[in-house]
Design a protein around this motif. Sequence first.
Motif, PDB file in Angstrom:
ATOM      1  N   ALA A  68       0.771  -1.246   0.044  1.00 52.90           N
ATOM      2  CA  ALA A  68      -0.122  -0.090   0.193  1.00 52.90           C
ATOM      3  C   ALA A  68       0.832   1.110  -0.048  1.00 52.90           C
ATOM      4  CB  ALA A  68      -0.944  -0.214   1.138  1.00 52.90           C
ATOM      5  N   GLU A  69       1.983   1.225   0.740  1.00 55.99           N
ATOM      6  CA  GLU A  69       2.629   2.344   0.894  1.00 55.99           C
ATOM      7  C   GLU A  69       3.494   2.809  -0.468  1.00 55.99           C
ATOM      8  OE1 GLU A  69       3.978   4.427   3.910  1.00 55.99           O
ATOM      9  OE2 GLU A  69       1.864   3.854   4.312  1.00 55.99           O
ATOM     10  N   ILE A  70       3.901   1.472  -1.320  1.00 52.87           N
ATOM     11  CA  ILE A  70       4.188   1.771  -2.589  1.00 52.87           C
ATOM     12  C   ILE A  70       3.570   2.415  -3.480  1.00 52.87           C
ATOM     13  CG2 ILE A  70       5.421   0.459  -4.301  1.00 52.87           C
ATOM     14  CD1 ILE A  70       6.586  -1.573  -2.361  1.00 52.87           C
ATOM     15  N   MET A  71       2.138   1.760  -3.560  1.00 50.86           N
ATOM     16  CA  MET A  71       1.148   2.050  -4.396  1.00 50.86           C
ATOM     17  C   MET A  71       0.910   3.367  -4.282  1.00 50.86           C
ATOM     18  SD  MET A  71       0.449  -0.638  -6.298  1.00 50.86           S
ATOM     19  CE  MET A  71       0.605  -2.194  -6.495  1.00 50.86           C
TER      20      MET A  71
ATOM     21  N   ASP B 124      -6.757   4.591  -3.683  1.00 53.63           N
ATOM     22  CA  ASP B 124      -7.902   3.970  -3.140  1.00 53.63           C
ATOM     23  C   ASP B 124      -7.056   2.927  -1.873  1.00 53.63           C
ATOM     24  OD1 ASP B 124     -10.788   2.813  -2.562  1.00 53.63           O
ATOM     25  OD2 ASP B 124      -9.670   1.057  -3.396  1.00 53.63           O
ATOM     26  N   THR B 125      -5.859   2.740  -2.519  1.00 49.63           N
ATOM     27  CA  THR B 125      -5.314   1.839  -1.455  1.00 49.63           C
ATOM     28  C   THR B 125      -4.807   2.441  -0.093  1.00 49.63           C
ATOM     29  OG1 THR B 125      -4.011   0.834  -3.298  1.00 49.63           O
ATOM     30  CG2 THR B 125      -3.024   0.420  -1.352  1.00 49.63           C
ATOM     31  N   VAL B 126      -5.321   1.681   0.930  1.00 47.17           N
ATOM     32  CA  VAL B 126      -5.177   2.096   2.476  1.00 47.17           C
ATOM     33  C   VAL B 126      -3.956   1.358   3.181  1.00 47.17           C
ATOM     34  CG1 VAL B 126      -6.214   2.476   4.733  1.00 47.17           C
ATOM     35  CG2 VAL B 126      -7.519   2.889   2.481  1.00 47.17           C
ATOM     36  N   SER B 127      -3.117   1.888   3.958  1.00 48.16           N
ATOM     37  CA  SER B 127      -2.236   0.997   4.615  1.00 48.16           C
ATOM     38  C   SER B 127      -2.772   0.548   5.941  1.00 48.16           C
ATOM     39  CB  SER B 127      -0.907   2.111   5.143  1.00 48.16           C
ATOM     40  OG  SER B 127      -0.522   2.864   3.857  1.00 48.16           O
ATOM     41  N   ALA B 128      -3.415  -0.696   5.668  1.00 46.18           N
ATOM     42  CA  ALA B 128      -3.970  -1.437   6.750  1.00 46.18           C
ATOM     43  C   ALA B 128      -2.747  -1.998   7.577  1.00 46.18           C
ATOM     44  CB  ALA B 128      -4.808  -2.472   6.226  1.00 46.18           C
TER      45      ALA B 128
END
Length: 336
Positions: A258-261, A269-273
Motif C-alpha cells: 500500500a505504501e508503494i502504491m 484507493d489503497t489504504v495502509s492497513a
Amino acid sequence: MAVVMTAPATGDRAELIDPEGPFELGAVLFPLRRGTGDPTQHWEGERGGSGPVWRGQLTPDGPATIRMHALGPSASGGIDVRAWGPGADWSLTHARELLGLDDDGWPAFDALLAGLAADGDPAAAALQRLRRRRPGLRLLRTGLVLESAVAAVLEQKVTGVEARRSWLQLIRAHGAEAPGPAPDGMRILPTAEAWRRIPDHEWHRAGTTPARRDTIRRVAAVAPALQRTIAVGRHAGADERLAAGFRSIPGLGGWTLAEIMQRAHGDPDTVSAGDYHLAHGVTHWFTGERGDDAEMMRLLEPYRGHRQRVVRFIEGSGVETPRYGARITIEDHRDR
C-alpha cells in the motif's frame, strides 16, 4: 494554459506549470518527506509552504535534481519547476504526475461525497467541508518504485525515528551527489545494484535488521520488473495479479504494498492497513473512538475507489487521536 515552457537560464530544463486551480505544494509533497534530515529532500520554509522544495531522484534516465516553487498564494502564479542532471528531461516530463495534476478522479470523488451527504451521511458531509477547506490537496505519483519500496521496507515494524535514521545513514553513505546547484548534502537514492552491494556491517550500523536488509536486496534484484508496473497507472492496487506479484517477494506484505502504491503509482484507493496509528486515527475521526484495521476498512467501504483520498483529508484535518499506554521503546542493536 496547462504548461508553458520557459528559458532554462538557471537550470538544465525549466517549465512553468499552471495547476489550473488552488494548489498546496507542501501538502502534496509531504508524504515523500522522511524527516527534516532527509538527504533526498530540501524544503525552504515550513512544509514547503513559503519556498521551493528541492528533491533528488533516481529516474529511469539517471539521477536528477528537481526544484519546485509555488508562485503566489495557492500557486496562483503557477509552479516553477526546474531540473538538472541526466534525468532532467524525465523529471519535467513527469512533473505533473509528481504534483498530482494528472489525477482526473476528483470530480467522481466530489460526486460520491455529494450523493452520500444527500442521503444523510454525516461523515460525507464533513468530508465535503474538509474538501472545501483544502481545495489544493492532490495525490502525488512519483513513478519511481524502487524509492518507495526501499523507504517502506525500512519503515516495517519500527518507529519513525528508527526508519528515518536508517534512511539517512544509508543514503548519505551510498547515494550519489545530487546534480546541478542542489543544496549542500543532497543525495540521490542508490541504484538497485548499489543497494545489493552494501555490506552487512553497514546495514547493521544503520540500525537495519537482517530481515529488512534481505527484503531490500530482493526488491533491488527485480527492480526493473517492479518499475514496469508504473505503466498500469494510478489504479494499480486494484490489479490483483500485479499485487500478487509484489507480495510474492518475501518480506513484502499488504502494508508495504500500500505504501508503494500510494507514492509510486499514486493509487487513490489503497489504504495502509497495519499502520500503527492510522486505524486509530481514522476510526476516531469517524466515531470518536479508537478502532482496529477491520473497523477502519468497514468505515471506509462506502468510499471504495477513493479511500486514500479520504484518509489524506482525515490526516490533514488536524484532529489528534488520544494515545494510551507506554511509548514504544526505540531499541539500538548496532552494538550487539
